[in-house]
Design a protein around this motif. Sequence first.
Motif, PDB file in Angstrom:
ATOM      1  N   ASP A 109       0.796  -1.226   0.000  1.00  0.00           N
ATOM      2  CA  ASP A 109       0.000   0.000   0.000  1.00  0.00           C
ATOM      3  C   ASP A 109       0.827   1.274   0.000  1.00  0.00           C
ATOM      4  O   ASP A 109       0.294   2.360  -0.253  1.00  0.00           O
ATOM      5  CB  ASP A 109      -0.976  -0.002   1.182  1.00  0.00           C
ATOM      6  N   LYS A 142      -7.459  -7.516  -1.679  1.00  0.00           N
ATOM      7  CA  LYS A 142      -6.557  -6.792  -0.787  1.00  0.00           C
ATOM      8  C   LYS A 142      -6.379  -7.603   0.479  1.00  0.00           C
ATOM      9  O   LYS A 142      -7.344  -8.162   1.007  1.00  0.00           O
ATOM     10  CB  LYS A 142      -7.119  -5.404  -0.459  1.00  0.00           C
ATOM     11  N   GLU A 143      -5.146  -7.675   0.952  1.00  0.00           N
ATOM     12  CA  GLU A 143      -4.853  -8.462   2.151  1.00  0.00           C
ATOM     13  C   GLU A 143      -4.175  -7.589   3.198  1.00  0.00           C
ATOM     14  O   GLU A 143      -3.173  -6.927   2.909  1.00  0.00           O
ATOM     15  CB  GLU A 143      -3.961  -9.651   1.795  1.00  0.00           C
ATOM     16  N   GLU A 144      -4.727  -7.595   4.395  1.00  0.00           N
ATOM     17  CA  GLU A 144      -4.162  -6.825   5.503  1.00  0.00           C
ATOM     18  C   GLU A 144      -3.065  -7.655   6.198  1.00  0.00           C
ATOM     19  O   GLU A 144      -3.170  -8.877   6.305  1.00  0.00           O
ATOM     20  CB  GLU A 144      -5.254  -6.496   6.516  1.00  0.00           C
ATOM     21  N   LYS A 172       2.260  -5.773  10.463  1.00  0.00           N
ATOM     22  CA  LYS A 172       2.637  -4.533   9.780  1.00  0.00           C
ATOM     23  C   LYS A 172       3.856  -3.898  10.445  1.00  0.00           C
ATOM     24  O   LYS A 172       4.635  -3.199   9.787  1.00  0.00           O
ATOM     25  CB  LYS A 172       1.473  -3.549   9.752  1.00  0.00           C
ATOM     26  N   ALA A 194      -1.030  -3.259   4.259  1.00  0.00           N
ATOM     27  CA  ALA A 194      -1.847  -4.055   3.340  1.00  0.00           C
ATOM     28  C   ALA A 194      -1.145  -4.184   1.997  1.00  0.00           C
ATOM     29  O   ALA A 194      -0.279  -3.371   1.643  1.00  0.00           O
ATOM     30  CB  ALA A 194      -3.221  -3.415   3.151  1.00  0.00           C
TER      31      ALA A 194
END
Length: 200
Positions: free
Chosen positions: A155, A174-176, A181, A188
């Motif tokens: 992202d 879309k993958e979080e 993170k 993402a």
Amino acid sequence: MVAGFTVQSGFPEDQRSIAASLFWSAFRGKLEKVMGPEPKALGFLESVLDPAYALSAVATDGTLLGLAGYKTEEGSFAGGSLGDLCTAYGRFGGVWRGLLLNILERDTEPGLLLMDGIFVSEHAQGRGIGSALLKAIIQKAADEGLKRVRLDVIDTNDRARALYERMGFEAVSKEETGPFKHVFGFAAATRMETIIPHNN
């Protein structure tokens, strides 16, 4: 030849260390906390990068300018086994790194060419090398009779996503990353695909 470089299969074996350095420079932001320290990361990458699953942009003087790696059911550009990780980082270091890196793994499937990284040397950016490599990847998929090319873009990389969209890729999911993170440095990733046209 396009603007002083050619795109070819594989990469020059005598520039394996440069290939590893280019890979690390491109993906250090999301891999440093897992694959560091840098000397060990470079050693690991240099040992596992497989030219059989790569296309390279090479200058007229033979300098490696950029690479596009991919993954199929047969193998991948940036693979490496748990044993390779343990060789580079020791048993404990290899095991925990392998568990975290597995989170980033993407499975391939029949008829699919999965991108395994595309990157261009910093001093060679802005010369159309990324576009040329991506076109070559799409042509490679067509030559192999594959139906789709898939990639993930994080992202925080708007420039890369814009390139992929210009080349006909569309977002499909879309993958979080959730709590990871903080490990990988992005929240993402968007999965993008393009369909390969085939003449009947």
